[in-house]
Design an enzyme around this catalytic site. Structure first.
Site, short mmCIF file in Angstrom:
data_model
loop_
_atom_site.label_atom_id
_atom_site.label_comp_id
_atom_site.label_asym_id
_atom_site.label_seq_id
_atom_site.Cartn_x
_atom_site.Cartn_y
_atom_site.Cartn_z
N TYR A 70 89.74 -121.48 35.32
CA TYR A 70 90.87 -122.20 35.92
C TYR A 70 90.86 -122.04 37.44
CZ TYR A 70 95.63 -123.27 37.37
OH TYR A 70 96.72 -123.79 38.02
N SER B 9 96.28 -124.76 43.86
CA SER B 9 96.91 -123.53 43.38
C SER B 9 96.53 -122.37 44.28
CB SER B 9 96.47 -123.23 41.95
OG SER B 9 96.90 -121.95 41.53
#
Length: 300
Positions: A157, A144
């Site tokens: 995260y 990501s």
């Protein structure tokens, strides 16, 4: 040019979003699929769609990769089903939202690390030795852009994605010259249910309001082409490539926005902990449901 037809592909996180789109895209190229996710019904429905495309029916492997040991079991079942895994796609993801001091090392945080870091590493450990013996194969890790552009309330995260991204870069170094390739996929915002959960973080919706939103089907085609062409990295949407190459600029933007958020106490006064993903808490699940309803309306 790497011909995908007939190749054995193990794809995690296949029941929705990027994983689902990629399963369909790879099916069009004639691969043999083993699909992994928690939700059996969605996997079975996807398997039927794959068959309608004229491809071999995928093997459905129901598993919860937030549980330690589940990934190794998936690898055993997938190898039994496919006999040989030519492409491993570590796409499954989960997370937890909340301030660092609220989330701490709670079970939700540990589950996020299990799904996003330990399970991909366990699958790599189980499958890469076979690839090395054959001198061919590809590992695809979906990380990501959060690794370079985190946000308040999303620290855990972002930390998981930074960890698996560094592991991916290291794997590329370790496998250099072996014939086994590594592809890192770094998505920014993509139009999937994850966006609904992300917007539960204070200020995140405003931060991303002017950010280009990607399409899962477009990204799936890019991944398939990258597998065929032997690319090592995909950044999508492409307009966000600058955040990867100039992370200092991206962090400056988020710091400025975070300072404005901090001035009104939005995060400090919010004790919320959100467990995300298809196994998330009621707040997260409701956000996903509303997002999917809006998607259905737009597509109808």
């Amino acid at each position: 040019m790497y011909d995908l037809k007939g190749r054995g592909v193990l794809l995690t996180g296949a029941s929705s979003g990027i994983g689902r789109a990629l399963a369909l895209e790879l099916a069009r190229r004639g691969v043999r699929l083993a699909l992994v996710a928690r939700r059996e019904q969605l996997l079975e429905e996807l398997a039927e769609e794959v068959v309608k495309l004229g491809s071999e029916r995928p093997r459905v492997l129901v598993a919860d990769l937030s549980v330690r040991g589940a990934a190794a079991d998936v690898a055993r079942r997938a190898l039994t089903a496919l006999e040989q895994i030519d492409v491993l796609v570590n796409n499954a993801g989960g997370g937890v939202g909340g301030s660092q001091w609220t989330v701490g090392d709670r079970d939700e945080a540990r589950e996020a690390f299990e799904v996003n870091v330990w399970s991909p590493l366990a699958l790599t450990a189980a499958i890469v030795p076979g690839m090395l013996e054959r001198g061919s194969g590809t590992v695809v890790n979906v990380t990501s852009l959060a690794k370079v552009m985190t946000w308040a309330g999303m620290g855990h995260y972002a930390a998981t994605k930074a960890a698996i991204s560094v592991a991916t870069e290291t794997l590329q170094l370790e496998l250099g010259g072996s014939g086994v390739r590594v592809l890192e996929v770094l998505p920014g915002p993509v139009d999937t249910a994850v966006q609904a959960e992300s917007r539960l973080a204070p200020g995140f919706a405003e931060l991303t309001a002017r950010t280009p939103m990607g399409d899962a089907a477009v990204l799936a085609r890019m991944i398939a082409r990258a597998l065929e062409n032997g690319r090592a990295r995909i950044i999508y949407p492409r307009l966000l490539a600058a955040t990867y190459h100039l992370p200092g600029l991206a962090r400056t933007i988020t710091r400025r926005h975070a300072r404005r958020l901090g001035q009104d106490g939005s995060l400090r006064e919010n004790p919320m902990v959100v467990r995300t993903g298809s196994h998330g808490d009621p707040l997260s699940i409701e956000a996903r449901r509303q997002w999917e309803q809006e998607q259905s309306k737009r597509q109808s």
